[in-house]
Write an enzyme that holds these catalytic residues in place. Structure first.
Site, PDB file in Angstrom:
ATOM      1  N   GLU A 150       0.827  -1.202   0.000  1.00 32.00           N
ATOM      2  CA  GLU A 150       0.000   0.000   0.000  1.00 32.00           C
ATOM      3  C   GLU A 150       0.860   1.250   0.000  1.00 32.00           C
ATOM      4  O   GLU A 150       1.899   1.306   0.670  1.00 32.00           O
ATOM      5  CB  GLU A 150      -0.917  -0.005   1.224  1.00 32.00           C
ATOM      6  CG  GLU A 150      -1.924  -1.148   1.149  1.00 32.00           C
ATOM      7  CD  GLU A 150      -2.922  -1.172   2.293  1.00 32.00           C
ATOM      8  OE1 GLU A 150      -4.109  -1.326   2.014  1.00 32.00           O
ATOM      9  OE2 GLU A 150      -2.518  -1.041   3.461  1.00 32.00           O
ATOM     10  N   CYS A 191       3.518   8.492   0.926  1.00 32.75           N
ATOM     11  CA  CYS A 191       4.029   7.659   2.002  1.00 32.75           C
ATOM     12  C   CYS A 191       4.246   6.264   1.412  1.00 32.75           C
ATOM     13  O   CYS A 191       3.288   5.618   0.973  1.00 32.75           O
ATOM     14  CB  CYS A 191       2.984   7.637   3.120  1.00 32.75           C
ATOM     15  SG  CYS A 191       3.395   6.543   4.477  1.00 32.75           S
ATOM     16  N   CYS A 239       6.195  -6.571   8.196  1.00 31.41           N
ATOM     17  CA  CYS A 239       7.331  -6.113   8.996  1.00 31.41           C
ATOM     18  C   CYS A 239       7.586  -7.146  10.083  1.00 31.41           C
ATOM     19  O   CYS A 239       6.640  -7.671  10.667  1.00 31.41           O
ATOM     20  CB  CYS A 239       7.043  -4.753   9.628  1.00 31.41           C
ATOM     21  SG  CYS A 239       8.434  -4.100  10.596  1.00 31.41           S
ATOM     22  N   CYS A 285       6.020  -4.250  16.463  1.00 28.86           N
ATOM     23  CA  CYS A 285       5.528  -3.254  17.430  1.00 28.86           C
ATOM     24  C   CYS A 285       4.038  -3.536  17.607  1.00 28.86           C
ATOM     25  O   CYS A 285       3.289  -3.590  16.629  1.00 28.86           O
ATOM     26  CB  CYS A 285       5.754  -1.841  16.915  1.00 28.86           C
ATOM     27  SG  CYS A 285       7.470  -1.545  16.440  1.00 28.86           S
ATOM     28  N   CYS A 324       0.932  -1.676  15.863  1.00 25.03           N
ATOM     29  CA  CYS A 324       0.997  -1.403  14.429  1.00 25.03           C
ATOM     30  C   CYS A 324       0.408  -2.558  13.620  1.00 25.03           C
ATOM     31  O   CYS A 324       0.794  -3.717  13.814  1.00 25.03           O
ATOM     32  CB  CYS A 324       2.458  -1.170  14.055  1.00 25.03           C
ATOM     33  SG  CYS A 324       2.780  -1.165  12.296  1.00 25.03           S
ATOM     34  N   SER A 373      11.095   6.777  15.417  1.00 23.64           N
ATOM     35  CA  SER A 373       9.912   6.430  16.191  1.00 23.64           C
ATOM     36  C   SER A 373      10.352   6.080  17.604  1.00 23.64           C
ATOM     37  O   SER A 373      10.902   5.008  17.840  1.00 23.64           O
ATOM     38  CB  SER A 373       9.216   5.224  15.550  1.00 23.64           C
ATOM     39  OG  SER A 373       8.774   5.569  14.261  1.00 23.64           O
ATOM     40  N   LEU A 374      10.112   6.986  18.516  1.00 19.20           N
ATOM     41  CA  LEU A 374      10.621   6.803  19.879  1.00 19.20           C
ATOM     42  C   LEU A 374       9.586   6.077  20.747  1.00 19.20           C
ATOM     43  O   LEU A 374       9.850   5.023  21.293  1.00 19.20           O
ATOM     44  CB  LEU A 374      10.956   8.186  20.445  1.00 19.20           C
ATOM     45  CG  LEU A 374      11.842   8.234  21.660  1.00 19.20           C
ATOM     46  CD1 LEU A 374      13.176   7.564  21.393  1.00 19.20           C
ATOM     47  CD2 LEU A 374      12.072   9.683  22.091  1.00 19.20           C
ATOM     48  N   CYS A 387      -1.563   6.320   9.766  1.00 19.36           N
ATOM     49  CA  CYS A 387      -0.329   5.739  10.294  1.00 19.36           C
ATOM     50  C   CYS A 387      -0.610   4.421  10.980  1.00 19.36           C
ATOM     51  O   CYS A 387      -1.480   4.342  11.850  1.00 19.36           O
ATOM     52  CB  CYS A 387       0.263   6.637  11.364  1.00 19.36           C
ATOM     53  SG  CYS A 387       0.902   8.139  10.737  1.00 19.36           S
TER      54      CYS A 387
HETATM   55  N1  SAH Z   1       8.883   1.145  10.461  1.00 18.45           N
HETATM   56  C1  SAH Z   1       9.021   2.551  10.461  1.00 18.45           C
HETATM   57  C2  SAH Z   1       8.162   3.263   9.459  1.00 18.45           C
HETATM   58  C3  SAH Z   1       6.742   2.813   9.277  1.00 18.45           C
HETATM   59  S1  SAH Z   1       5.600   3.166  10.523  1.00 18.45           S
HETATM   60  C4  SAH Z   1       8.762   3.091  11.847  1.00 18.45           C
HETATM   61  O1  SAH Z   1       8.235   2.372  12.671  1.00 18.45           O
HETATM   62  O2  SAH Z   1       9.146   4.225  12.091  1.00 18.45           O
HETATM   63  C5  SAH Z   1       5.382   4.931  10.460  1.00 18.45           C
HETATM   64  C6  SAH Z   1       4.927   5.544  11.783  1.00 18.45           C
HETATM   65  O3  SAH Z   1       3.594   5.123  12.126  1.00 18.45           O
HETATM   66  C7  SAH Z   1       5.815   5.129  12.940  1.00 18.45           C
HETATM   67  O4  SAH Z   1       6.132   6.218  13.749  1.00 18.45           O
HETATM   68  C8  SAH Z   1       4.924   4.153  13.659  1.00 18.45           C
HETATM   69  O5  SAH Z   1       5.278   3.999  14.991  1.00 18.45           O
HETATM   70  C9  SAH Z   1       3.570   4.773  13.493  1.00 18.45           C
HETATM   71  N2  SAH Z   1       2.468   3.867  13.810  1.00 18.45           N
HETATM   72  C10 SAH Z   1       2.461   2.522  13.731  1.00 18.45           C
HETATM   73  N3  SAH Z   1       1.266   2.031  14.128  1.00 18.45           N
HETATM   74  C11 SAH Z   1       0.502   3.096  14.446  1.00 18.45           C
HETATM   75  C12 SAH Z   1      -0.849   3.239  14.902  1.00 18.45           C
HETATM   76  N4  SAH Z   1      -1.629   2.189  15.095  1.00 18.45           N
HETATM   77  N5  SAH Z   1      -1.313   4.482  15.133  1.00 18.45           N
HETATM   78  C13 SAH Z   1      -0.522   5.566  14.911  1.00 18.45           C
HETATM   79  N6  SAH Z   1       0.752   5.487  14.477  1.00 18.45           N
HETATM   80  C14 SAH Z   1       1.266   4.269  14.245  1.00 18.45           C
HETATM   81 FE1  SF4 Z   2       7.432  -2.336  11.732  1.00 22.46          FE
HETATM   82 FE2  SF4 Z   2       7.349   0.363  11.996  1.00 22.46          FE
HETATM   83 FE3  SF4 Z   2       5.143  -1.142  12.361  1.00 22.46          FE
HETATM   84 FE4  SF4 Z   2       7.144  -1.275  14.158  1.00 22.46          FE
HETATM   85  S1  SF4 Z   2       5.860   0.531  13.660  1.00 22.46           S
HETATM   86  S2  SF4 Z   2       6.034  -3.021  13.315  1.00 22.46           S
HETATM   87  S3  SF4 Z   2       8.907  -1.067  12.825  1.00 22.46           S
HETATM   88  S4  SF4 Z   2       6.264  -0.884  10.479  1.00 22.46           S
END
Ligand code: SAH
Ligand code: SF4
Length: 406
Positions: free
Chosen positions: A92, A111, A118, A122, A125, A240-241, A363
């Site tokens: 996507e 984006c 992945c 996390c 996500c 992404s902290l 996101c």
């Molecule tokens: N893997 C990378 C980039 C893809 S995710 C990363 O983690 O940074 C892009 C952003 O979306 C990241 O900051 C991630 O933490 C955030 N994200 C993931 N799941 C989310 C959710 N359910 N709601 C809001 N942001 C989310």
């Molecule tokens: Fe992967 Fe980024 Fe999603 Fe974490 S937030 S599972 S690193 S895509």
């Protein structure tokens, strides 16, 4: 035979595929690719026989499975099928249009996804919940941008018609910005990611985007950040902290167990020293998990430390709902209070607008059509999952105790 990815190929490799054709054919082929035409059948200034040969030798063009729109036509999601039969995957890409406002120029930001799924797991996500399927190639990454760019140029994607053209709804007729924030962890596919960044930046063969309009978002894979530093382009690094302490981050971003906060800060400092660019932090806000006032205070202290990298922006992302966890964003006043703690400490913090929620394009909501749990996740991620504070009845988890995290 492995088919050639024309976006990753140099001129000699393309010339080898073109055979006895005159040298300018390489330029013609690259011209089509840059304009978003990756199907040789549509490359009308090439002889028919050559088009057929290219169709056999080059990686197959992406197929559009679905085009969804939201936010009154300002957000578009393409579900693309990429790869050869047998290795085909759905990925996507999301286009967000920002009409000009005040002194701000109009933007068209794509984006992009860098992996199908992945492995880093996390828990909040959707992509992580689906697990890892495979790496995307350079062409599969860049093709997401050219697919959107082509639609902007030919008017398939145009300014919403429900507002008069002088009402500030004018949008660019090409892609102006690219963020590597779609499915997957860009730095877990670092060779393809850096090659895609180079292509997007290259004014000869690629789109010629300024490095400043390219952002790579990572959970903080240190070898990958070092590779980006070596790349030497002043792109924006977004990290992404999501937690101000190792104890909490170990759970929210399981790869933190391998690359902890101190080492992460040091890698970001190195990147900054070499590129001169201020960085962006991303911090998801999850009610009852990482969004209380004391988390904001801890975060402000961490990011204003004398040795912390200089900050362009702290992006607070209210959590978007995903299938496998009952977590959600805190109420708006709590989000604003969290942001205020950061801005009071001198950090430029904003709450991210929630684009594409209705089409699962926001996101963390991208997971193509994968079933949750269908792919592989890193063992540390799987273990973090098993310890998630999710009540059996699916209620939102309460504040954690123990572990020193909260
Ligand atoms: N893997 C990378 C980039 C893809 S995710 C990363 O983690 O940074 C892009 C952003 O979306 C990241 O900051 C991630 O933490 C955030 N994200 C993931 N799941 C989310 C959710 N359910 N709601 C809001 N942001 C989310
Ligand atoms: Fe992967 Fe980024 Fe999603 Fe974490 S937030 S599972 S690193 S895509």
């Amino acid at each position: 035979m492995m088919r050639l990815d024309p976006f990753a190929a140099d001129d000699a490799e393309l010339a080898a595929v073109l055979g006895d054709e005159p040298a300018y054919r390489v330029r013609q082929l690259r011209g089509w690719l840059r304009r978003g035409v990756d199907d040789p059948a549509q490359m009308t200034d090439l002889p028919t026989g050559l088009r057929e040969r290219l169709a056999e030798c080059l990686a197959p063009p992406a197929r559009v499975l679905r085009h969804s729109t939201a936010d009154a036509g300002l957000t578009h999601k393409l579900l693309l099928e990429v790869g050869e039969p047998g290795g085909a995957e759905a990925v996507e890409a999301v286009l967000m249009l920002y009409p000009a406002s005040g002194h701000r120029r109009a933007r068209a930001t794509v984006c992009v996804s860098t992996q199908a799924g992945c492995a880093l797991g996390c828990p909040f996500c959707a992509t992580g919940q689906a697990g890892f399927r495979r790496q995307l190639t350079v062409g599969e990454i860049v093709g997401q941008v050219t697919a959107m760019d082509r639609r902007l140029r030919d008017g398939t994607i145009a300014a919403p018609t429900n507002a008069p053209p002088d009402a500030g709804q004018r949008i660019p007729d090409h892609v102006t910005h690219v963020v590597f924030m779609g499915m997957g962890e860009p730095l877990a596919n670092v060779e393809a990611t850096t090659a895609a960044v180079r292509w997007l930046h290259d004014g000869e063969v690629g789109l010629g985007l300024s490095a400043r309009s390219i952002t790579v978002s990572t959970v903080g894979l240190l070898p990958g950040i070092a590779k980006l530093t070596e790349l030497g382009l002043p792109i924006t690094l977004a990290v992404s902290l999501h937690a101000p302490t190792d104890a909490l981050r170990d759970d929210l971003v399981p790869v933190n167990r391998r690359y902890g906060l101190e080492a992460l800060l040091a890698a970001c400092r190195d990147h900054q020293r070499s590129t001169g660019r201020r960085m962006t932090w991303e911090y998801i806000l999850i009610d009852g998990v990482n969004a209380q006032p004391d988390h904001a205070e801890q975060l402000a202290r961490l990011l204003t430390r004398r040795d912390a990298p200089r900050v362009a922006h702290v992006n607070l992302i209210p959590m978007n709902p995903t299938p496998a966890v009952p977590w959600h964003a805190p109420p708006a006043d709590q989000q604003r209070a969290f942001a205020a703690v950061l801005t009071d400490a001198g950090l430029p913090a904003t709450i991210r607008d929630n684009r594409g929620g209705d089409i699962d394009a926001a996101c963390g909501q991208l997971y193509a059509d994968y079933a949750v749990g269908s792919g592989r996740v890193l063992p540390a991620a799987a273990e973090a999952w098993s310890r998630l504070p999710v009540d059996a009845d699916g209620a939102a988890p309460g504040t954690r105790t123990g572990g020193g995290a909260v």
